[in-house]
Design a protein around this motif. Structure first.
Motif, PDB file in Angstrom:
ATOM      1  N   TYR A 218      25.813 -55.541  13.821  1.00 34.30           N
ATOM      2  CA  TYR A 218      24.350 -56.602  13.567  1.00 34.30           C
ATOM      3  C   TYR A 218      24.737 -57.251  12.302  1.00 34.30           C
ATOM      4  N   ALA A 219      24.354 -58.574  11.686  1.00 32.56           N
ATOM      5  CA  ALA A 219      24.656 -59.009  10.958  1.00 32.56           C
ATOM      6  C   ALA A 219      23.013 -58.589   9.845  1.00 32.56           C
ATOM      7  N   LEU A 220      24.169 -57.762   8.664  1.00 35.46           N
ATOM      8  CA  LEU A 220      22.759 -57.726   7.927  1.00 35.46           C
ATOM      9  C   LEU A 220      22.598 -58.523   6.557  1.00 35.46           C
ATOM     10  N   ALA A 221      23.433 -59.711   6.463  1.00 35.07           N
ATOM     11  CA  ALA A 221      23.508 -60.772   5.943  1.00 35.07           C
ATOM     12  C   ALA A 221      24.297 -61.850   5.992  1.00 35.07           C
ATOM     13  N   ILE A 222      24.184 -63.270   6.153  1.00 41.36           N
ATOM     14  CA  ILE A 222      24.870 -64.312   6.376  1.00 41.36           C
ATOM     15  C   ILE A 222      24.899 -65.419   5.511  1.00 41.36           C
ATOM     16  N   ARG A 223      25.717 -66.097   5.900  1.00 35.95           N
ATOM     17  CA  ARG A 223      25.571 -67.665   5.043  1.00 35.95           C
ATOM     18  C   ARG A 223      25.606 -68.587   6.311  1.00 35.95           C
ATOM     19  N   LEU A 224      24.391 -69.690   5.975  1.00 34.53           N
ATOM     20  CA  LEU A 224      24.412 -70.848   6.887  1.00 34.53           C
ATOM     21  C   LEU A 224      24.544 -72.197   5.988  1.00 34.53           C
ATOM     22  N   SER A 225      25.793 -73.063   6.757  1.00 32.14           N
ATOM     23  CA  SER A 225      27.144 -73.863   6.090  1.00 32.14           C
ATOM     24  C   SER A 225      25.874 -75.177   7.052  1.00 32.14           C
ATOM     25  N   GLY A 226      25.473 -76.128   6.505  1.00 36.99           N
ATOM     26  CA  GLY A 226      25.795 -77.287   7.469  1.00 36.99           C
ATOM     27  C   GLY A 226      24.887 -78.285   6.613  1.00 36.99           C
ATOM     28  N   LYS A 227      24.422 -79.420   7.657  1.00 38.26           N
ATOM     29  CA  LYS A 227      23.092 -80.186   7.502  1.00 38.26           C
ATOM     30  C   LYS A 227      21.777 -79.898   8.211  1.00 38.26           C
ATOM     31  N   PHE A 228      21.260 -78.973   6.746  1.00 39.20           N
ATOM     32  CA  PHE A 228      20.042 -78.633   7.919  1.00 39.20           C
ATOM     33  C   PHE A 228      18.790 -79.887   7.947  1.00 39.20           C
ATOM     34  N   LYS A 229      18.336 -79.569   9.198  1.00 36.63           N
ATOM     35  CA  LYS A 229      16.974 -80.332   9.367  1.00 36.63           C
ATOM     36  C   LYS A 229      15.689 -79.799   8.445  1.00 36.63           C
ATOM     37  N   SER A 230      14.412 -80.475   8.947  1.00 36.52           N
ATOM     38  CA  SER A 230      13.375 -79.667   8.309  1.00 36.52           C
ATOM     39  C   SER A 230      12.520 -78.876   9.215  1.00 36.52           C
ATOM     40  N   ALA A 231      12.131 -77.704   9.347  1.00 37.76           N
ATOM     41  CA  ALA A 231      11.695 -76.952   9.679  1.00 37.76           C
ATOM     42  C   ALA A 231       9.776 -77.782   9.965  1.00 37.76           C
ATOM     43  N   PHE A 232       9.488 -78.487   9.672  1.00 39.57           N
ATOM     44  CA  PHE A 232       8.614 -79.021   9.741  1.00 39.57           C
ATOM     45  C   PHE A 232       8.460 -80.159  10.052  1.00 39.57           C
ATOM     46  N   PRO A 233       8.644 -81.215  11.123  1.00 40.53           N
ATOM     47  CA  PRO A 233       9.296 -81.850  11.461  1.00 40.53           C
ATOM     48  C   PRO A 233       7.798 -83.029  11.473  1.00 40.53           C
ATOM     49  N   ASN A 234       6.343 -82.803  10.953  1.00 44.13           N
ATOM     50  CA  ASN A 234       4.907 -83.425  10.750  1.00 44.13           C
ATOM     51  C   ASN A 234       4.636 -83.405   9.568  1.00 44.13           C
ATOM     52  N   GLY A 235       5.876 -83.083   8.761  1.00 41.36           N
ATOM     53  CA  GLY A 235       5.180 -83.292   7.115  1.00 41.36           C
ATOM     54  C   GLY A 235       4.739 -81.732   7.382  1.00 41.36           C
TER      55      GLY A 235
END
Length: 417
Positions: free
Chosen positions: A356-373
């Motif tokens: 199981y992954a206990l700590a991770i790093r995410l890398s890249g171009k993030f998109k908004s979790a709130f597309p409706n603003g």
């Protein structure tokens, strides 16, 4: 290169290095040569860097200079002292790297860059800290003082005191709707009951290039103690935390009700009948830690208390690096059960064969979790008209690559652990 490219004032780097045939063991001599090579390379990239090499022989001016600069001699078996350290000076600012250990070679360039950045730009970078835990300490309670008790005052966590040495640390409230523009890195520690509005603020912070490090938790022992429950008996209200809106948008799962139990990293903890095995309190060793990644390469052991696991595959455009992991001798168990009885978990244990992954790093171009603003803060009161929405200025996607670090346990940051 970026850091030294911005220099516009002379920076003097003094390398204190014990020379002579028998002054140093061979492995330190070869390391000292690599240090010198790196310094020469730095000088090639900036005309503002000046290097001076000094040999601190006993009772010499060079030894006096080393001591004044904060570079420490290491005693040898013969009783002599050997020096291998650096002092960096700029105007009236001074920073020392008292002894350069070959074990930290991976971080040598980082340590040098950090020291140069610190003296060339004495304004400290701003780190924001948002937490549902009293990481900044708790103030005096005059009521308790009058009753002759200790006043309930608690100092800030050691983590905060330590961060203040290098950074301008600002407390960010859990109710925030916008992260201040000066904040470069945001540290989120156990964001229990975080609102959508605050998650939107973090979302926009990441999209404009801010760095996030978030410590989430399946069961926060510290939070339960604060709320009067006995964490080892499953007492007190639930104390899990996540950033569900953001994680969902990034393709990451984190089940707040489940803890990771691991029979290889099982801890022994005091109970009413003496020490007992507690498989959901993991005593992680180097096998669990990514030794190649610069952020974890110097960590040898960690306590991971009733923490969760990160599952799923990141969405398109994001890459996942696992920084901490369990062994295959692990399984996910109910959080409340994990606290109540380690022995019950041991008895019914069925390894999942999953790391199981206990700590991770995410890398890249993030998109908004709130597309409706921006999410609505509160619905209008009965009889009130809904105000027209202001034109949205919300970012939909990051302009450049960014990084987010997620850890599945927040208690590990507490002084005691």
């Amino acid at each position: 290169k970026k850091i030294i490219g911005k220099l516009d004032t002379k920076v003097k780097i003094r390398l204190y290095y014990s020379q002579g045939d028998n002054a140093m063991p061979v492995f330190l001599k070869t390391y000292a040569q690599r240090v010198e090579d790196l310094l020469v390379e730095l000088r090639q990239h900036s005309k503002f860097i000046e290097i001076e090499k000094l040999d601190p022989q006993p009772d010499s001016d060079a030894e006096d200079s080393a001591n004044l600069d904060g570079v420490e001699g290491q005693p040898t078996q013969t009783g002599d002292k050997i020096y291998l350290g650096i002092s960096i000076n700029c105007l009236d600012q001074k920073v020392a790297l008292p002894f350069l250990s070959p074990e930290r070679e991976k971080l040598l360039e980082y340590d040098l860059a950090r020291a140069i950045a610190r003296i060339a730009n004495p304004t400290k970078p701003v780190v924001g800290v948002m937490s549902a835990l009293p990481v900044f300490g708790t103030p005096m309670n005059p009521m308790m003082m009058r009753m002759g008790q200790q006043g309930g005052q608690q100092p800030p966590w050691y983590l905060i005191s330590e961060l203040k040495n290098d950074f301008d640390v600002q407390q960010i409230e859990m109710t925030v709707t916008e992260i201040p523009g000066a904040v470069k890195v945001l540290l989120v520690i156990h964001p229990r009951d975080i609102s959508d509005a605050a998650q939107f603020a973090i979302d926009q912070f990441i999209l404009r290039g801010g760095k996030l490090i978030a410590y989430l938790d399946s069961v926060s022992v510290i939070d339960q103690q604060r709320q009067g429950g006995n964490p080892m008996m499953g007492g007190g209200p639930p104390t899990s935390s996540s950033l569900d809106k953001l994680l969902g948008a990034w393709g990451v799962g984190f089940d707040k009700s489940k803890c990771v139990a691991d029979m290889k990293y099982v801890s022994r903890m005091g109970g009413q009948r003496g020490p007992q095995q507690q498989p959901a309190v993991l005593s992680l060793t180097t096998d669990a830690i990514d030794r190649e990644d610069i952020s974890t390469s110097q960590v040898d052991s960690l306590l991971y208390l009733f923490g969760g696991a990160f599952t799923g595959s990141p969405t398109e455009g994001l890459k996942k690096t696992v920084l901490l992991k369990s062994t295959t001798q692990s399984q996910l168990v109910e959080g409340f059960l994990a606290q109540m009885s380690g022995e019950a978990i041991v008895k019914d244990f069925k390894p999942s064969s999953t790391e199981y992954a206990l700590a991770i790093r995410l890398s890249g171009k993030f998109k908004s979790a709130f597309p409706n603003g921006k999410p609505e803060s509160a619905p209008p009161a009965p009889g009130e008209e809904k105000k027209p929405d202001a034109p949205s200025t919300a970012l939909k996607e990051a302009a450049a690559e960014n990084h987010v670090i997620l850890v599945g346990d927040a208690d590990m940051l507490f002084d005691q652990f």
